[in-house]
Design a protein around this motif. Structure first.
Motif, PDB file in Angstrom:
ATOM      1  N   ARG A 120      77.472  60.569 -34.891  1.00 44.18           N
ATOM      2  CA  ARG A 120      76.640  59.381 -34.654  1.00 44.18           C
ATOM      3  C   ARG A 120      75.378  59.805 -33.915  1.00 44.18           C
ATOM      4  NH1 ARG A 120      79.511  54.452 -35.769  1.00 44.18           N
ATOM      5  NH2 ARG A 120      81.219  55.131 -37.096  1.00 44.18           N
ATOM      6  N   LEU A 171      75.494  63.016 -31.348  1.00 44.58           N
ATOM      7  CA  LEU A 171      76.237  63.234 -30.106  1.00 44.58           C
ATOM      8  C   LEU A 171      76.637  64.698 -29.983  1.00 44.58           C
ATOM      9  CD1 LEU A 171      78.619  60.117 -30.002  1.00 44.58           C
ATOM     10  CD2 LEU A 171      76.466  60.450 -28.788  1.00 44.58           C
ATOM     11  N   ASN A 183      81.934  58.004 -21.921  1.00 41.33           N
ATOM     12  CA  ASN A 183      82.225  58.392 -23.307  1.00 41.33           C
ATOM     13  C   ASN A 183      82.036  57.202 -24.245  1.00 41.33           C
ATOM     14  OD1 ASN A 183      84.711  57.336 -22.094  1.00 41.33           O
ATOM     15  ND2 ASN A 183      85.676  57.867 -24.016  1.00 41.33           N
ATOM     16  N   LYS A 195      82.895  60.664 -34.791  1.00 41.78           N
ATOM     17  CA  LYS A 195      82.071  60.053 -33.747  1.00 41.78           C
ATOM     18  C   LYS A 195      80.924  60.970 -33.336  1.00 41.78           C
ATOM     19  CE  LYS A 195      84.932  58.708 -30.537  1.00 41.78           C
ATOM     20  NZ  LYS A 195      85.504  58.250 -29.241  1.00 41.78           N
ATOM     21  N   GLY A 196      81.222  62.255 -33.280  1.00 44.08           N
ATOM     22  CA  GLY A 196      80.225  63.209 -32.823  1.00 44.08           C
ATOM     23  C   GLY A 196      78.996  63.298 -33.703  1.00 44.08           C
ATOM     24  N   ASP A 239      82.369  63.017 -27.616  1.00 40.68           N
ATOM     25  CA  ASP A 239      81.751  61.694 -27.495  1.00 40.68           C
ATOM     26  C   ASP A 239      81.202  61.428 -26.097  1.00 40.68           C
ATOM     27  OD1 ASP A 239      84.064  61.439 -26.032  1.00 40.68           O
ATOM     28  OD2 ASP A 239      84.876  59.745 -27.160  1.00 40.68           O
ATOM     29  N   ALA A 292      87.140  67.160 -30.845  1.00 41.47           N
ATOM     30  CA  ALA A 292      86.713  66.102 -31.763  1.00 41.47           C
ATOM     31  C   ALA A 292      87.824  65.807 -32.768  1.00 41.47           C
ATOM     32  CB  ALA A 292      85.432  66.511 -32.490  1.00 41.47           C
ATOM     33  N   ALA A 342      88.808  58.146 -34.011  1.00 41.47           N
ATOM     34  CA  ALA A 342      87.642  57.271 -33.792  1.00 41.47           C
ATOM     35  C   ALA A 342      87.844  55.875 -34.362  1.00 41.47           C
ATOM     36  CB  ALA A 342      86.380  57.921 -34.370  1.00 41.47           C
ATOM     37  N   ASN A 346      83.010  55.072 -27.224  1.00 41.18           N
ATOM     38  CA  ASN A 346      84.158  54.691 -28.047  1.00 41.18           C
ATOM     39  C   ASN A 346      83.846  53.596 -29.055  1.00 41.18           C
ATOM     40  OD1 ASN A 346      86.213  56.428 -26.992  1.00 41.18           O
ATOM     41  ND2 ASN A 346      86.233  55.183 -25.142  1.00 41.18           N
TER      42      ASN A 346
END
Length: 200
Positions: free
Chosen positions: A25, A32, A186, A22-23, A101, A10, A14, A188
């Protein structure tokens, strides 16, 4: 085979998601990272998170947070190296990496990667799925990596190597074939997150 240590990658910026982690979200009422941890934890002996910046923002995940030792956001290989260095301190022989992600990756990722590396002195393999144009498409953030090659990887990064397959090919990395390309979908962009909700 001994289960590897799991490293969740991670460490990226992002940018296409507007920055941030991102993880963290949300997808289907969970982050995630929750989805990734749930899939990874039964397959590994231990887990750690490769992330850069202030680690206290991720304290609630209750995972060791390891930063890249290579400066300048050097890409996934820097995260792999950080994971290998941390695993060496734990006395482990191998790690498996997954992306933070990619919430739908296979629940048999690790055993199939290990099967692909049987007989190798230094087990090294990437996940791959069928591709109509290329035959097989490798997923470079999903791999099994030997701690024994960490110094070689460090030297390659110091020499400017950034593409995962450029380094793995020099060591005869094998591929573990998975039938479902969607398993490695994934996230993005915000549109990808919407698509993932439908997939979920």
């Amino acid at each position: 085979m001994t289960p590897p240590i799991g490293i969740i990658l991670a460490g990226g910026q992002a940018t296409r998601m507007g920055g941030g982690d991102k993880g963290l979200r949300t997808l289907g009422g969970q982050t995630l990272m929750d989805h990734v941890m749930d899939r990874l934890s039964p397959q590994v002996s231990d887990m750690a998170l490769n992330a850069n910046g202030d680690p206290t923002r991720l304290r609630h995940l209750d995972l060791p947070v390891i930063a890249d030792s290579v400066s300048g956001f050097a890409g996934p290989l820097a995260g792999v190296l950080a994971g290998l260095d941390w695993a060496a301190e734990q006395g482990a022989d191998t790690i498996v990496t997954v992306a933070a992600d990619t919430p739908f990756f296979p629940c048999d990722l690790v055993p199939r990667l290990q099967l692909a590396t049987e007989g190798m002195t230094h087990p090294l393999a990437l996940a791959a799925t069928p591709d109509p144009k290329r035959g097989m498409a490798r997923h470079p953030t999903f791999g099994l990596w030997p701690v024994a090659l960490r110094d070689d990887l460090r030297a390659a990064l110091d020499q400017g190597v950034r593409k995962v397959v450029q380094w793995t090919d020099t060591h005869g990395a094998r591929t573990a074939s998975f039938p479902d390309e969607a398993a490695f979908f994934n996230i993005n962009t915000p549109d990808d997150l919407t698509r993932a909700e439908a997939m979920l």
